[in-house]
Design a protein around this motif. Sequence first.
Motif, mmCIF file in Angstrom:
data_model
loop_
_atom_site.group_PDB
_atom_site.id
_atom_site.type_symbol
_atom_site.label_atom_id
_atom_site.label_comp_id
_atom_site.label_asym_id
_atom_site.label_seq_id
_atom_site.Cartn_x
_atom_site.Cartn_y
_atom_site.Cartn_z
ATOM 1 N N GLY A 174 22.222 -24.713 -25.998
ATOM 2 C CA GLY A 174 23.982 -23.965 -26.476
ATOM 3 C C GLY A 174 23.550 -23.487 -28.205
ATOM 4 N N ILE A 175 22.487 -23.724 -28.584
ATOM 5 C CA ILE A 175 23.070 -23.485 -30.619
ATOM 6 C C ILE A 175 22.159 -21.991 -30.491
ATOM 7 C CG2 ILE A 175 23.640 -26.256 -31.275
ATOM 8 C CD1 ILE A 175 20.993 -25.716 -31.829
ATOM 9 N N ASN A 176 21.047 -21.712 -29.451
ATOM 10 C CA ASN A 176 20.255 -20.973 -29.464
ATOM 11 C C ASN A 176 20.861 -20.083 -28.755
ATOM 12 O OD1 ASN A 176 17.849 -21.795 -30.925
ATOM 13 N ND2 ASN A 176 18.251 -23.121 -30.453
ATOM 14 N N SER A 177 21.099 -19.591 -28.230
ATOM 15 C CA SER A 177 22.123 -18.581 -26.799
ATOM 16 C C SER A 177 23.914 -17.889 -27.125
ATOM 17 C CB SER A 177 21.563 -19.183 -25.187
ATOM 18 O OG SER A 177 22.703 -20.066 -25.450
ATOM 19 N N GLY A 178 24.517 -18.855 -27.077
ATOM 20 C CA GLY A 178 25.857 -18.916 -28.046
ATOM 21 C C GLY A 178 26.694 -18.548 -27.022
ATOM 22 N N LEU A 179 25.864 -19.040 -25.382
ATOM 23 C CA LEU A 179 26.756 -19.145 -24.375
ATOM 24 C C LEU A 179 27.946 -20.517 -24.317
ATOM 25 C CD1 LEU A 179 23.485 -18.466 -21.966
ATOM 26 C CD2 LEU A 179 25.612 -17.113 -22.228
ATOM 27 N N ARG A 180 29.122 -20.090 -23.753
ATOM 28 C CA ARG A 180 29.420 -20.884 -22.942
ATOM 29 C C ARG A 180 29.163 -22.336 -22.322
ATOM 30 N NH1 ARG A 180 32.006 -16.204 -23.011
ATOM 31 N NH2 ARG A 180 33.783 -15.391 -24.919
ATOM 32 N N ILE A 181 30.607 -23.756 -21.978
ATOM 33 C CA ILE A 181 29.341 -24.593 -21.264
ATOM 34 C C ILE A 181 29.047 -24.351 -19.871
ATOM 35 C CG2 ILE A 181 31.555 -25.668 -21.726
ATOM 36 C CD1 ILE A 181 28.114 -27.384 -21.464
ATOM 37 N N SER A 182 30.548 -23.657 -18.865
ATOM 38 C CA SER A 182 30.712 -22.740 -18.099
ATOM 39 C C SER A 182 29.167 -22.211 -17.322
ATOM 40 C CB SER A 182 31.987 -21.834 -17.551
ATOM 41 O OG SER A 182 31.971 -21.424 -18.553
ATOM 42 N N ASP A 183 29.004 -21.094 -18.575
ATOM 43 C CA ASP A 183 28.017 -20.321 -18.319
ATOM 44 C C ASP A 183 26.104 -21.215 -18.388
ATOM 45 O OD1 ASP A 183 28.977 -18.087 -17.860
ATOM 46 O OD2 ASP A 183 29.505 -17.943 -19.724
ATOM 47 N N SER A 197 19.524 -13.323 -17.761
ATOM 48 C CA SER A 197 20.530 -12.293 -17.389
ATOM 49 C C SER A 197 21.531 -13.102 -16.473
ATOM 50 C CB SER A 197 19.891 -10.892 -16.699
ATOM 51 O OG SER A 197 20.846 -10.387 -15.893
ATOM 52 N N LEU A 198 22.526 -12.634 -17.156
ATOM 53 C CA LEU A 198 23.502 -13.530 -16.679
ATOM 54 C C LEU A 198 25.731 -12.513 -16.514
ATOM 55 C CD1 LEU A 198 25.944 -15.746 -18.620
ATOM 56 C CD2 LEU A 198 23.608 -16.524 -19.060
ATOM 57 N N LEU A 199 25.836 -12.422 -15.499
ATOM 58 C CA LEU A 199 27.682 -12.694 -15.399
ATOM 59 C C LEU A 199 28.359 -13.393 -16.039
ATOM 60 C CD1 LEU A 199 28.814 -9.428 -14.471
ATOM 61 C CD2 LEU A 199 29.069 -10.648 -12.421
ATOM 62 N N GLU A 200 29.445 -13.507 -17.387
ATOM 63 C CA GLU A 200 29.511 -14.182 -18.229
ATOM 64 C C GLU A 200 30.688 -14.820 -16.963
ATOM 65 O OE1 GLU A 200 30.286 -12.676 -21.982
ATOM 66 O OE2 GLU A 200 28.795 -13.639 -22.567
ATOM 67 N N LYS A 201 31.106 -15.870 -16.734
ATOM 68 C CA LYS A 201 32.006 -16.927 -16.267
ATOM 69 C C LYS A 201 33.728 -16.141 -16.604
ATOM 70 C CE LYS A 201 30.462 -19.937 -13.919
ATOM 71 N NZ LYS A 201 30.111 -20.435 -12.998
#
Length: 187
Positions: free
Chosen positions: A41-50, A65-69
Motif C-alpha cells: 500500500g505505501i509503495n503503490s498508492g493503491l486504494r484498499i479495494s484494489d 496491471s489492473l482496472l481500478e475499482k
Amino acid sequence: MSVKGSVTTSDYLNFDTTLNKAVKLIKGDKNYKLGFLVVLGINSGLRISDLLSLKFNDLDGDSISLLEKKTNKKRIIRINDNIKVAFEILKTRVENHDGHIFTSNQNTVYSTQYVNRKIKEFFGSKKLSISTHSLRKTFGRQVYLNNNETDKALLYLSDLFNHSSPAITKRYLGIRQEELDDIYMSL
C-alpha cells in the motif's frame, strides 16, 4: 466509525518507520499478510479495494496491471524493490500461491473493516487518525518528499491519484493546511 455530520480524514504515516514495522510483521508475526498489505500500500498508492483484489500472479512480473475499482481506469504500477523483497518473504510464509493474496484462514478475502481495525492496532496512535487510506496518503507524502516538495511532484501525484488538479492533491496530502498553519506561526 465517524459521527454523522463530522468531517473525517486519515493521516499519513512516517514512511520508513511504517515500512520497517511492516517488514517485521511479515517476517515474524501471525499477521504477515497484513504486513505485506502495508508494504504494498505505501509503495503503490493503491486504494484498499484494489489492494484486496490482487492475486499472487498479479505480482509475478515487474509491474501490476489492473482496472481500478473506483475509477474504472486502467493502471500500471511498477513493482519496486521494497515490494519485491517483501513479496519474496511473504511467499516463504504462505503454502498456496494461487488466488487472492489477502485471505483469512477460512480463505475469504479480508474486509476493509478488518484491515482498518488491524492497521489501527499496529500503526495507530492517539495523535493520528489512521485507516487503510493512510497507506495511500503515506505513499503520496513520500513521493512528494523524495521529489523535493516540488510542484512537479504534485503534478505527478495528481495524475497518479486521478485528481482533477494539483491543488486537490495538495489538500488531500494535508500540505495546504500545513502552509496555512505556517502563516499563523510566522507572525
